[in-house]
Design a protein around this motif. Structure first.
Motif, PDB file in Angstrom:
ATOM      1  N   ARG A 135      88.127  46.143  51.269  1.00 17.97           N
ATOM      2  CA  ARG A 135      87.545  46.769  52.451  1.00 17.97           C
ATOM      3  C   ARG A 135      86.815  45.789  53.381  1.00 17.97           C
ATOM      4  O   ARG A 135      85.688  46.054  53.812  1.00 17.97           O
ATOM      5  CB  ARG A 135      86.580  47.887  52.046  1.00 17.97           C
ATOM      6  N   HIS A 188      92.689  52.005  58.625  1.00 14.10           N
ATOM      7  CA  HIS A 188      93.242  53.308  58.995  1.00 14.10           C
ATOM      8  C   HIS A 188      94.549  53.174  59.776  1.00 14.10           C
ATOM      9  O   HIS A 188      95.501  53.929  59.555  1.00 14.10           O
ATOM     10  CB  HIS A 188      92.222  54.102  59.824  1.00 14.10           C
ATOM     11  N   ILE A 189      94.587  52.235  60.724  1.00 11.97           N
ATOM     12  CA  ILE A 189      95.787  52.087  61.551  1.00 11.97           C
ATOM     13  C   ILE A 189      96.961  51.613  60.709  1.00 11.97           C
ATOM     14  O   ILE A 189      98.099  52.077  60.877  1.00 11.97           O
ATOM     15  CB  ILE A 189      95.502  51.136  62.728  1.00 11.97           C
ATOM     16  N   ASP A 208      88.890  47.459  58.861  1.00  9.59           N
ATOM     17  CA  ASP A 208      89.384  48.831  58.944  1.00  9.59           C
ATOM     18  C   ASP A 208      90.882  48.872  58.655  1.00  9.59           C
ATOM     19  O   ASP A 208      91.655  48.091  59.222  1.00  9.59           O
ATOM     20  CB  ASP A 208      89.101  49.403  60.344  1.00  9.59           C
ATOM     21  N   ILE A 216      89.864  55.613  66.349  1.00 10.92           N
ATOM     22  CA  ILE A 216      89.185  54.309  66.346  1.00 10.92           C
ATOM     23  C   ILE A 216      88.574  54.018  67.718  1.00 10.92           C
ATOM     24  O   ILE A 216      87.426  53.548  67.823  1.00 10.92           O
ATOM     25  CB  ILE A 216      90.170  53.194  65.960  1.00 10.92           C
ATOM     26  N   THR A 232      95.415  58.184  65.151  1.00 11.86           N
ATOM     27  CA  THR A 232      94.484  57.301  64.445  1.00 11.86           C
ATOM     28  C   THR A 232      93.859  56.300  65.408  1.00 11.86           C
ATOM     29  O   THR A 232      92.651  56.027  65.345  1.00 11.86           O
ATOM     30  CB  THR A 232      95.205  56.564  63.308  1.00 11.86           C
ATOM     31  N   SER A 234      92.354  48.028  50.837  1.00  8.98           N
ATOM     32  CA  SER A 234      91.723  49.186  50.197  1.00  8.98           C
ATOM     33  C   SER A 234      90.833  48.754  49.041  1.00  8.98           C
ATOM     34  O   SER A 234      89.809  49.385  48.751  1.00  8.98           O
ATOM     35  CB  SER A 234      92.797  50.154  49.685  1.00  8.98           C
ATOM     36  N   ASP A 243      97.413  52.185  57.568  1.00  9.62           N
ATOM     37  CA  ASP A 243      97.831  53.314  56.749  1.00  9.62           C
ATOM     38  C   ASP A 243      98.699  54.282  57.559  1.00  9.62           C
ATOM     39  O   ASP A 243      99.734  54.769  57.080  1.00  9.62           O
ATOM     40  CB  ASP A 243      96.598  54.029  56.207  1.00  9.62           C
ATOM     41  N   SER A 244      98.305  54.569  58.798  1.00 10.97           N
ATOM     42  CA  SER A 244      99.093  55.473  59.640  1.00 10.97           C
ATOM     43  C   SER A 244     100.445  54.868  59.986  1.00 10.97           C
ATOM     44  O   SER A 244     101.467  55.569  59.988  1.00 10.97           O
ATOM     45  CB  SER A 244      98.325  55.805  60.924  1.00 10.97           C
ATOM     46  N   PHE A 269      97.730  47.002  53.131  1.00  9.87           N
ATOM     47  CA  PHE A 269      96.873  48.173  52.962  1.00  9.87           C
ATOM     48  C   PHE A 269      96.243  48.207  51.573  1.00  9.87           C
ATOM     49  O   PHE A 269      95.040  48.459  51.434  1.00  9.87           O
ATOM     50  CB  PHE A 269      97.671  49.460  53.199  1.00  9.87           C
ATOM     51  N   SER A 325     101.095  60.452  64.876  1.00  8.81           N
ATOM     52  CA  SER A 325     100.047  60.212  63.884  1.00  8.81           C
ATOM     53  C   SER A 325      99.400  58.841  64.056  1.00  8.81           C
ATOM     54  O   SER A 325      98.183  58.697  63.897  1.00  8.81           O
ATOM     55  CB  SER A 325     100.623  60.360  62.476  1.00  8.81           C
ATOM     56  N   ARG A 347      85.546  56.146  68.303  1.00  5.93           N
ATOM     57  CA  ARG A 347      84.426  55.595  67.541  1.00  5.93           C
ATOM     58  C   ARG A 347      83.803  54.412  68.276  1.00  5.93           C
ATOM     59  O   ARG A 347      82.575  54.244  68.304  1.00  5.93           O
ATOM     60  CB  ARG A 347      84.913  55.162  66.154  1.00  5.93           C
TER      61      ARG A 347
END
Length: 652
Positions: free
Chosen positions: A114, A119-120, A117, A618, A614, A111, A122-123, A107, A610, A621
């Motif tokens: 980039r 997000h997953i 993605d 995704i 997420t 970060s 991070d969750s 992560f 959570s 989206r």
């Protein structure tokens, strides 16, 4: 590499991944994928428990699907045995703190750069950190499910274990002495009207799925208890399963089915001189066999001599214990069908193989299900709001109805494969159509939430239907056409399941009775969210390895050889590589529907969803980006929108 490879060859399969640091990158990708899988598995366990789904039903379903990864061999028992259920947790070899450290590393690097993605990731790491924080003494992966259990507002922990009743008998023989001889035994084969057409070796009958005759004998004692036995592991069909009947295939030497029944009674149980009462004829068919059965019963209180080649153990059991036992252990479906028909006060209804079945909703799975039912001898009347989807079924002998009400009126069993609960209500439970449901059997095969399924049951029964069953399916259209779907059934009464077993067995090799209405829906959406976890885990791992400039062939080989591997990996990896996502196995919008159901139901019960929330974001989206009708593997384009260049260091 040229120097080291020959030396490593003596130890195993040497792999050179390319650039310096590549081995570490592979390790990170595997641990992150495994961590996401572990959270998905823990979520499925906690969610299923809260709806009263037996954990052995969840395990059976996962093992029968494309989702079972090698790491689940240790993760599942460790998670299932931990927590507030009174048993000491089995240790898992996976250290959660090590996994979350790898998630943190990935992560933080993503970060900064980039390239894909995050997000997953991070969750997932947040869930893992919370699990570690919630446990004062343990760092293995079972702490994830422990944390989730603590948050549940309603806990229905299923008791594991099996009771075979009193007076159980066991054989010490391994049952292998006459397997070879049995395969060459001549058996009678028949046509589709049960007329004898000749004899063939048993092995040929099995391999060619030839229709044949068999006997089924319900052996009671004077107390009304029924003899149940466990089949040996060497049986050619349903090995190791429990059977409430004795009997077997009618062979060439039998003069009649009655002679065959007496012979089987003597061979299997050592019973002689006891009169048999004829009950009925049955027809059982699935993807593996077509059996015309002759059913009998008898009463016997004497000693038994179990046939070691056929029977591993057995005992007399009260009927209610048999029904409870069949919830926990696999029973042969044709034997249970005979028992349930007997229990209906001696009333043997028309077999569902002869019933007219209305299939309403002919989409990705509905069309193949209708096709399979028609091809396996069922009378099918089809309806879809898009007429062209109905017309193609005429070639398989199905009739096409002009509207839903007409389809229902022409049938005795209604099977719906509609996309959601709202559509079911609009199409079938409106003021006009619902009147046609009176006296019908209603089988709901689409995926809806557990509470939605219970509401549909209430509305269907209020409309006067004979019975309601939920039977969500898991699998692809190809599997539906081949009769290999996973079918999970929930019903108010077990007898409803066995009355309709021929329908379920036509599209599934081993349909599973999960419990009451709501339980099967809970199991189905649990598996869907685990499919999303596996897909995103593989996608993230592959994208990470590619971005790290690993040799792509070795990257795939490593992931394939590791314990994160499952059939799902094989289904998606080539599509990831080529970024071509045909054929469509499961549309993205359908996966979004299932994950959304899981999130909403889980939130209502206090489950930590959570990670799934997420994933829902995704997937949603992706639908907005135009991939709603594409295969679920196309979600890889949401993880890595831009393809990374392939790198190869392999030279022949």
């Amino acid at each position: 590499a040229a120097f080291i490879r020959p030396l490593l060859a003596t130890l195993g399969s040497p792999m050179h991944s390319g650039l310096p640091g590549s081995a570490s990158a592979v390790r990170v990708s595997v641990n992150v994928a495994r961590g996401i899988q572990a959270i998905g598995l823990a979520s499925a366990i906690a969610f299923c428990e809260s709806y009263g789904v037996p954990l052995n039903a969840l395990e059976t379903s996962l093992r029968s699907s494309m989702l079972w990864a090698k790491c689940f061999d240790s993760l599942f028992p460790a998670m299932a045995s931990s927590g507030p259920k009174g048993s000491a947790p089995q240790r898992s070899p996976y250290n959660l703190k090590f996994m979350v450290g790898e998630m943190d590393d990935m992560f933080h690097e993503l970060s900064f750069m980039r390239p894909m993605d995050a997000h997953i990731i991070d969750s997932a790491r947040a869930v893992a950190h919370n699990a570690i924080a919630s446990s004062s003494s343990s760092s293995h992966c079972a702490t994830i499910v422990d944390m989730m259990r603590k948050g549940l507002q309603n806990q229905y922990f299923s008791e594991q274990g099996v009771s075979n009743g009193n007076g159980q008998m066991k054989n010490s023989s391994n049952g292998t002495s006459s397997v070879a001889d049995a395969s060459q035994e001549l058996v009678i084969v028949v046509d589709d009207k049960n007329q004898v057409v000749g004899t063939v070796p048993r092995a040929e009958m099995r391999s060619k799925n030839l229709p044949h005759r068999a006997t089924y004998i319900l052996v009671f004692n004077s107390k009304g208890e029924l003899f149940v036995h466990q089949r040996t592991a060497t049986k050619d069909v349903f090995p190791g399963c429990f059977d409430p009947t004795c009997g077997g295939v009618v062979v060439a030497e039998d003069k009649s089915v009655e002679d065959a029944a007496y012979r089987e009674l003597h061979e299997e149980l050592g019973i002689e001189g006891v009169p048999l009462k004829y009950l009925c004829e049955t027809v059982y068919q699935d993807g593996a066999m077509v059996v015309f059965g002759a059913c009998f019963s008898c009463v016997y209180d004497g000693p038994l001599k179990l046939q070691p080649e056929e029977i591993q153990s057995g005992s007399f059991m009260p009927i209610d214990e048999i029904l409870a036992h069949s919830q926990k252990e696999p029973y042969i479906p044709d034997g249970m069908m005979v028992l349930m028909k007997y229990l209906e006060q001696g009333q043997f209804p028309d077999d569902t193989a002869q019933a007219t079945i209305a299939v309403i909703g002919l989409g990705v799975l509905g069309g193949p299900i209708a096709e399979r039912l028609a091809k396996t001898g069922h009378q099918v009347v089809a309806y879809n709001r898009t007429p062209s989807k109905s017309e193609v079924l005429r070639q398989y002998g199905a009739r096409v109805a002009r509207d839903a009400a007409s389809a229902i009126q022409e049938s005795s069993v209604v099977v719906t494969v509609l996309p959601d609960a709202q559509t079911i209500k609009e199409v079938l439970l409106n003021a006009t159509t619902s009147q046609s449901l009176r006296g019908k059997t209603f089988i709901q095969m689409g995926t809806v939430g557990p509470e939605e399924s219970r509401e549909i049951e209430r509305l269907v029964l209020e409309a006067g239907a004979r019975e309601f069953l939920e039977a969500p399916v898991f699998g692809s259209g190809v599997q539906a056409k081949e009769g290999r779907l996973l079918v999970m059934v929930g019903a108010l009464e077990k007898s409803a399941y066995y009355r309709n077993l021929n329908i379920f067995s036509s599209i599934s090799r081993q349909p599973l009775l999960v419990g009451s209405v709501g339980a099967a829906s809970a199991l189905a959406v649990s598996m869907s969210q685990l499919l999303a976890c596996s897909t995103f885990g593989y996608s993230i791992g592959h994208a990470w390895n590619t971005w790290q400039k690993l040799d792509w062939q070795l990257s795939v080989s490593v992931m394939r050889s590791m314990d994160i591997h499952s059939e799902c990996f094989e289904l998606v990896i080539d599509k990831f590589l080529e970024r071509q996502f045909e054929p469509v196995v499961l549309p993205v919008r359908h996966l979004l529907r299932d994950v959304n159901v899981f999130v909403e139901a889980g939130q209502a019960r206090g489950l930590d969803v959570s990670l799934q929330s997420t994933m829902r974001m995704i997937i949603s989206r992706g639908v907005d980006n135009g991939i709603g009708d594409s295969d679920f593997s196309s979600l890889h384009t949401e993880v890595a929108p831009r393809p990374f260049p392939r790198v190869s260091f392999i030279r022949d």
